[in-house]
Scaffold this motif. Structure first.
Motif, PDB file in Angstrom:
ATOM      1  N   TYR A   3       5.548   3.425   0.794  1.00 11.30           N
ATOM      2  CA  TYR A   3       4.684   2.259   0.692  1.00 11.30           C
ATOM      3  C   TYR A   3       5.220   1.204   1.642  1.00 11.30           C
ATOM      4  O   TYR A   3       6.411   1.164   1.957  1.00 11.30           O
ATOM      5  CB  TYR A   3       4.621   1.727  -0.751  1.00 11.30           C
ATOM      6  CG  TYR A   3       5.506   0.533  -0.990  1.00 11.30           C
ATOM      7  CD1 TYR A   3       5.038  -0.772  -0.832  1.00 11.30           C
ATOM      8  CD2 TYR A   3       6.847   0.709  -1.354  1.00 11.30           C
ATOM      9  CE1 TYR A   3       5.874  -1.857  -1.025  1.00 11.30           C
ATOM     10  CE2 TYR A   3       7.680  -0.370  -1.555  1.00 11.30           C
ATOM     11  CZ  TYR A   3       7.198  -1.648  -1.393  1.00 11.30           C
ATOM     12  OH  TYR A   3       8.023  -2.725  -1.573  1.00 11.30           O
TER      13      TYR A   3
ATOM     14  N   THR B 145      -3.064   0.475  -3.707  1.00  8.12           N
ATOM     15  CA  THR B 145      -2.350  -0.782  -3.525  1.00  8.12           C
ATOM     16  C   THR B 145      -1.760  -1.168  -4.872  1.00  8.12           C
ATOM     17  O   THR B 145      -2.103  -0.595  -5.911  1.00  8.12           O
ATOM     18  CB  THR B 145      -3.278  -1.915  -3.056  1.00  8.12           C
ATOM     19  OG1 THR B 145      -4.134  -2.312  -4.150  1.00  8.12           O
ATOM     20  CG2 THR B 145      -4.129  -1.493  -1.870  1.00  8.12           C
TER      21      THR B 145
ATOM     22  N   VAL C  95       0.845  -1.188   0.000  1.00 10.86           N
ATOM     23  CA  VAL C  95       0.000   0.000   0.000  1.00 10.86           C
ATOM     24  C   VAL C  95       0.883   1.241   0.000  1.00 10.86           C
ATOM     25  O   VAL C  95       1.756   1.390   0.862  1.00 10.86           O
ATOM     26  CB  VAL C  95      -0.942   0.044   1.219  1.00 10.86           C
ATOM     27  CG1 VAL C  95      -1.896   1.238   1.104  1.00 10.86           C
ATOM     28  CG2 VAL C  95      -1.726  -1.251   1.351  1.00 10.86           C
TER      29      VAL C  95
ATOM     30  N   PRO D  73      -4.081   6.511   2.556  1.00 15.53           N
ATOM     31  CA  PRO D  73      -3.707   5.530   1.526  1.00 15.53           C
ATOM     32  C   PRO D  73      -3.976   6.063   0.134  1.00 15.53           C
ATOM     33  O   PRO D  73      -5.012   6.684  -0.120  1.00 15.53           O
ATOM     34  CB  PRO D  73      -4.589   4.318   1.849  1.00 15.53           C
ATOM     35  CG  PRO D  73      -5.744   4.868   2.623  1.00 15.53           C
ATOM     36  CD  PRO D  73      -5.200   6.031   3.390  1.00 15.53           C
TER      37      PRO D  73
END
Length: 363
Positions: free
Chosen positions: A206, A230, A132, A227
């Motif tokens: 990340y 992903t 992520v 976030p």
């Protein structure tokens, strides 16, 4: 990847067959098993290994103490080269090694510092995972829905283990999005990159799933991080889909599709996808050293199968590692091949990109 379910069934069948003297012939009573991780103690590999260590201790015959030991350096190449020099006869079942995508990528790219050969090692577990990417709240506000164009005028600083490591996936991805990300190479583990983010020394980062769940989710809940995306996951047909651990976070593919400067076709995309597949669906593996006999391989395979068959494993692993397959036997062998092979075209593209972008010549 279409054979994944069949291979998984074969792995289960293998687990059922590993009973009696074959599974118990390696007696580790009173012994200590060293679980060597070629990274620092702050990242996702450490989190993964420390999750498995006590469970493995309970499942191995003789209930040995399993101790995680760290050997960081050169983005994991130092530890992997050391493991290559080990022989099973010297440890007799008391040494296992945990690799990561950052160990696989230098091998895939023919890095001259690599002295290890995956074909000499004996895989007993393959773990999928995800990753992520996240931003500070003020920069996350520059996103227009899934369109990352608003991030293109920001100068990003990022702590990286190296362009030939697993960090290749985000570095190439961010470039495809038109983002200007200046890596600070040389950190010993992804946890060190997160600490740079927390201290304000970096404004993008990340983490692999285990470390994100433990160390970044609290930052998100406190309003210190948001976030971004992903890297995604693979479905049974090899398509990139949302990560099952983070189904509410868009994938890089979705962000790329929504950003005019990024394309999900062509050489860059095919190279990114090839290295994503090599680095994340089979990102972490456990090996016995070269020379391990079949009894030892069977014993460790049976132990990992016993761990993953625990009634509480799903709950424990979801909270710690995320929702990803944990594979042994024939499935682990198939995943090892997937993680240590990429098409020649993708390798050539990445080698040229590394030279043109970072001056990295792999000769």
């Amino acid at each position: 990847m279409n054979t994944k379910n069949t291979a998984l069934a074969a792995s289960v069948a293998l687990a059922c067959s590993l009973t009696g003297s074959a599974a118990l012939s390696l007696d580790l009573t009173g012994k200590t098993v060293d679980f060597v991780i070629p990274f620092s103690e702050t990242g996702g590999s450490a989190r993964w290994a420390n999750f498995y260590a006590p469970l493995l201790s309970e499942a191995l015959p003789g209930n040995p103490t399993v101790v995680v030991k760290y050997m960081p350096g050169a983005g994991s190449t130092k530890g992997a080269n050391w493991f290559q020099s080990q022989d099973y006869s010297d440890s007799e079942g008391t040494l296992i090694f945990g690799s990561s995508g950052s160990t696989q990528f230098p091998y895939l790219l023919d890095d001259p510092r690599v002295k290890y050969e995956y074909g000499d090692w004996n895989v007993v577990l393959a773990s999928g995972t995800g990753g992520v990417a996240f931003l500070p709240p003020d920069l996350a506000g520059k996103m227009n829905g899934l369109d990352a164009t608003g991030l293109q005028d920001t100068d990003f600083i990022w702590g990286s283990q190296g362009a030939t490591r697993l960090d290749l996936v985000p570095l190439l991805g961010w470039e495809m999005l038109g983002m200007s990300v200046e890596p600070v190479f040389g950190i010993k583990g992804r946890g060190d990159g997160r600490l740079m983010f927390e201290r304000g020394e970096a404004n993008i980062d990340y983490q692999t799933s285990a470390a994100y769940l433990k160390s970044v989710v609290p930052l998100v809940e406190a309003g210190h991080a948001v976030p971004l995306m992903t890297w995604g996951a693979l479905d049974a047909d090899g398509n990139i889909v949302r990560d099952p651990t983070f189904p509410d976070i868009p994938t890089f593919k979705e962000i790329c599709e929504a950003t005019p400067s990024c394309e999900t076709s062509g050489d860059a995309w095919e190279a990114w996808k090839a290295f994503f597949i090599a680095g994340f669906p089979v990102q972490k593996m456990v090996f016995l050293p070269q020379g391990a006999d079949q009894d030892a391989i069977d014993t460790y395979t049976a132990a990992f199968n016993e761990v993953t068959a625990r009634a509480d494993f799903k709950e424990l692993s979801e909270n710690t590692l995320g929702v990803y397959p944990q594979m042994t036997g024939d499935t682990a062998q198939s995943m090892l091949k997937l993680g240590t092979e990429v098409p020649a075209e993708a390798k050539d593209f990445v080698k040229k990109w590394l030279l043109d972008t970072y001056g990295v010549s792999l000769k």
